[in-house]
Design a protein around this motif. Sequence first.
Motif, mmCIF file in Angstrom:
data_model
loop_
_atom_site.group_PDB
_atom_site.id
_atom_site.type_symbol
_atom_site.label_atom_id
_atom_site.label_comp_id
_atom_site.label_asym_id
_atom_site.label_seq_id
_atom_site.Cartn_x
_atom_site.Cartn_y
_atom_site.Cartn_z
ATOM 1 N N THR A 140 0.694 13.422 7.609
ATOM 2 C CA THR A 140 0.497 13.036 9.103
ATOM 3 C C THR A 140 -0.799 12.783 9.812
ATOM 4 O O THR A 140 -1.116 11.947 10.156
ATOM 5 C CB THR A 140 0.942 14.685 9.939
ATOM 6 N N TYR A 141 -1.776 13.244 9.039
ATOM 7 C CA TYR A 141 -3.008 12.825 9.129
ATOM 8 C C TYR A 141 -3.529 11.558 9.025
ATOM 9 O O TYR A 141 -4.055 10.956 9.411
ATOM 10 C CB TYR A 141 -4.590 13.809 8.996
ATOM 11 N N GLY A 142 -3.185 11.301 7.724
ATOM 12 C CA GLY A 142 -3.369 9.977 6.752
ATOM 13 C C GLY A 142 -2.215 8.817 8.023
ATOM 14 O O GLY A 142 -2.725 7.771 8.054
ATOM 15 N N SER A 143 -1.790 8.932 8.242
ATOM 16 C CA SER A 143 -0.949 8.400 9.542
ATOM 17 C C SER A 143 -1.481 7.387 10.119
ATOM 18 O O SER A 143 -0.784 6.439 11.014
ATOM 19 C CB SER A 143 0.750 8.941 9.522
ATOM 20 N N TYR A 144 -1.963 8.693 11.063
ATOM 21 C CA TYR A 144 -3.188 7.796 12.163
ATOM 22 C C TYR A 144 -4.539 6.964 11.542
ATOM 23 O O TYR A 144 -5.295 6.532 12.765
ATOM 24 C CB TYR A 144 -3.331 9.417 13.036
ATOM 25 N N LEU A 145 -4.609 6.757 10.227
ATOM 26 C CA LEU A 145 -5.917 6.460 9.757
ATOM 27 C C LEU A 145 -6.227 4.451 9.443
ATOM 28 O O LEU A 145 -4.612 4.259 9.276
ATOM 29 C CB LEU A 145 -6.472 7.073 8.744
ATOM 30 N N SER A 146 -6.299 4.321 10.357
ATOM 31 C CA SER A 146 -6.584 2.762 10.605
ATOM 32 C C SER A 146 -6.621 2.262 9.150
ATOM 33 O O SER A 146 -7.698 2.521 8.155
ATOM 34 C CB SER A 146 -7.960 2.355 11.635
ATOM 35 N N PRO A 147 -6.827 0.913 8.944
ATOM 36 C CA PRO A 147 -6.361 0.672 7.472
ATOM 37 C C PRO A 147 -7.603 -0.059 6.950
ATOM 38 O O PRO A 147 -7.453 0.170 5.720
ATOM 39 C CB PRO A 147 -5.293 -1.078 8.185
ATOM 40 N N LEU A 176 5.616 9.944 -6.132
ATOM 41 C CA LEU A 176 4.502 8.792 -5.863
ATOM 42 C C LEU A 176 4.215 8.226 -7.303
ATOM 43 O O LEU A 176 4.191 7.321 -7.113
ATOM 44 C CB LEU A 176 3.107 9.354 -5.351
ATOM 45 N N GLY A 177 4.385 9.368 -8.017
ATOM 46 C CA GLY A 177 3.663 8.596 -9.315
ATOM 47 C C GLY A 177 5.076 7.944 -10.082
ATOM 48 O O GLY A 177 5.030 6.900 -11.155
ATOM 49 N N TRP A 178 5.661 8.576 -10.422
ATOM 50 C CA TRP A 178 7.014 8.080 -10.893
ATOM 51 C C TRP A 178 8.165 7.561 -9.805
ATOM 52 O O TRP A 178 8.866 6.649 -11.172
ATOM 53 C CB TRP A 178 7.783 9.584 -11.485
ATOM 54 N N LYS A 179 8.697 8.362 -9.288
ATOM 55 C CA LYS A 179 9.900 7.097 -8.211
ATOM 56 C C LYS A 179 8.992 6.200 -7.653
ATOM 57 O O LYS A 179 9.680 4.765 -7.814
ATOM 58 C CB LYS A 179 9.999 8.188 -7.512
ATOM 59 N N TYR A 180 8.792 6.310 -7.129
ATOM 60 C CA TYR A 180 8.411 4.811 -5.528
ATOM 61 C C TYR A 180 7.541 3.724 -6.902
ATOM 62 O O TYR A 180 7.312 2.642 -6.642
ATOM 63 C CB TYR A 180 6.995 5.365 -4.556
ATOM 64 N N GLY A 181 5.842 4.816 -7.234
ATOM 65 C CA GLY A 181 4.989 3.452 -8.097
ATOM 66 C C GLY A 181 4.458 3.626 -7.671
ATOM 67 O O GLY A 181 4.007 3.251 -6.147
ATOM 68 N N LEU A 182 2.933 3.265 -8.693
ATOM 69 C CA LEU A 182 1.665 3.322 -7.633
ATOM 70 C C LEU A 182 1.320 2.182 -7.800
ATOM 71 O O LEU A 182 -0.010 1.537 -6.763
ATOM 72 C CB LEU A 182 0.826 4.411 -8.853
ATOM 73 N N ASP A 183 2.262 1.452 -8.317
ATOM 74 C CA ASP A 183 1.465 0.419 -7.793
ATOM 75 C C ASP A 183 1.791 -0.538 -6.678
ATOM 76 O O ASP A 183 0.610 -1.475 -6.072
ATOM 77 C CB ASP A 183 2.343 -0.923 -9.080
ATOM 78 N N LYS A 184 2.463 0.189 -5.895
ATOM 79 C CA LYS A 184 3.136 -0.281 -4.491
ATOM 80 C C LYS A 184 2.240 -0.174 -3.643
ATOM 81 O O LYS A 184 2.029 -0.232 -2.239
ATOM 82 C CB LYS A 184 4.309 0.244 -4.446
ATOM 83 N N THR A 185 1.362 0.561 -3.898
ATOM 84 C CA THR A 185 0.444 1.918 -2.893
ATOM 85 C C THR A 185 -0.852 1.828 -3.487
ATOM 86 O O THR A 185 -2.006 2.371 -2.562
ATOM 87 C CB THR A 185 1.362 3.181 -2.566
ATOM 88 N N ILE A 186 -1.431 1.803 -5.014
ATOM 89 C CA ILE A 186 -2.804 1.405 -5.195
ATOM 90 C C ILE A 186 -3.602 0.506 -4.246
ATOM 91 O O ILE A 186 -4.702 1.511 -4.535
ATOM 92 C CB ILE A 186 -2.635 1.721 -6.413
ATOM 93 N N HIS A 187 -3.337 -0.357 -3.723
ATOM 94 C CA HIS A 187 -4.187 -1.487 -2.830
ATOM 95 C C HIS A 187 -4.771 -0.177 -1.684
ATOM 96 O O HIS A 187 -5.236 -1.092 -0.989
ATOM 97 C CB HIS A 187 -3.661 -2.124 -2.215
ATOM 98 N N GLU A 188 -3.751 0.634 -1.229
ATOM 99 C CA GLU A 188 -4.273 1.956 -0.131
ATOM 100 C C GLU A 188 -5.381 2.444 -0.272
ATOM 101 O O GLU A 188 -6.476 3.026 0.699
ATOM 102 C CB GLU A 188 -3.686 2.686 0.430
ATOM 103 N N LEU A 189 -6.633 2.601 -1.618
ATOM 104 C CA LEU A 189 -6.858 2.824 -2.054
ATOM 105 C C LEU A 189 -8.172 2.136 -2.010
ATOM 106 O O LEU A 189 -8.159 0.612 -1.708
ATOM 107 C CB LEU A 189 -7.736 3.772 -3.877
#
Length: 455
Positions: free
Chosen positions: A239-246, A402-415
């Motif tokens: 929830t707090y991350g959802s208000y985090l700007s890009p 996150l690790g197995w179903k959705y896939g980290l490749d789709k989210t790692i750019h958030e880091l």
Amino acid sequence: MASNGGREHWGSKLGFVLAAAGSAVGLGNIWKFPYVTGSNGGAAFVLIYLLFVLILGLPIMIAELVIGRHTEKDPVGAFKLMAGRSPWTIVGYLGVLSGFFILSFYSVVGGWTIGYIVKSISGSVAALHDSDSAKSLFSAFTSDPLQMIFYNLLFIVSCMFIVIKGIKNGVERWNKILMPLLFIILFVLIGKGLTMEGGLSGLSFFLKPDFSKITAASIIAAMGQAFFSLSLGMGAMITYGSYLSPNEKILNSAFYIVILDTLVAILAGLAIFPAVFAMNMSPQEGAGLIFHIIPVVFGNMPYGSIFSVLFFILLFIAALTSGISLLEVITAYTIDELGWKRQRAVLVFGSIIFLLGIPSALSFGVLADAKLLGALTFFDFMDKLTTNYMLPIGGFCIAVFLGWKYGLDKTIHELDPDTKIISLKELWAFFIKFISPVLVLILFIMLLRSDFIGR
Ligand code: PFF
């Protein structure tokens, strides 16, 4: 991913880190950590706790922030968006439910802090000179049903007041002022504790490990404490991350939050244990520990009542900034998913949580003998259910999803895009896929054995 144009964002990086750290730092650090450490043998427990913070807490904290910013949603919405209509959304609902359950007993202790502010001002804390009188003050207070319900209500209403004001005006502004204050007051307390005669043996209880005191139950308690203290496993950080700007850096922020939270827990231990030993009291007092100890310290020092007022204000503040994050999870869910207005969501769910909290509020008095599962008061049951079961299950599911179903490749750019240390991202990916879920699973099997077979 989602870009719901109108979503409110944190006003500044510091605002976000302080708000998230404000969620993490709370009664879990100052009330729970000392008493759980005291009941589980001291320094060895602290070491295991620190290990879990590092290998479970930090990776899952990053995962929750990644999911939050990626989806810009509440926990239920986030899973709906990422997993479609699949059973994974249950993880989001479990988070919202955990928020309900935790806040229902959390606000009881939050209420105690308000009660002790009042007692400090009225002089009844300054009049305490020994542990027996402190204990009887605490038990007279917590067994009085009217006071318990009144203060519980007062705490919930304080949370509601701030959450109604919204994420930037309410949550962010308060944390910015309150968090630095908290550190100052803790340092004052440590100074006092360490200069008391006999205080150093408290220091060695807290810092010199004796691994013979470690049991399966204390390892599990350390895991639960890590989740609880860092506000993980129920989507508060989603929830707090959802208000985090890009453009904010998640890795960087997560490190700050985890370090701040751990620092406050350690400082709280340093403030409490020297005093416990200096006064020849037992570290195993349970939930009443800090309320038995701190007032006597103040009762025996000059200007004690002023320090006492400050300390309980500090505790109240810490509790409040966590309480608002618990309520914010539920509020964000109802606003995002059910389309409610913020004010309505807060009023309706705040009232329900208050009602749900009544049996917990009465657990130290009229309902003290009403035991669930043979041994637990309603308060203990809610605490154990959420800390040992719901949060670790939530954290496990978040890591596996996150690790197995959705896939980290789709989210790692958030880091952090400009992180030079590429291996840091890979390290996180490794932990979230393998280490964190496997460890929680092993500990969970231990927990089931000790709770259901071991008895
Ligand atoms: N982390 C808070 C504390 O230590 O007091 C309690 C908490 C807040 C737990 C928010 C879980 C949560 F989502």
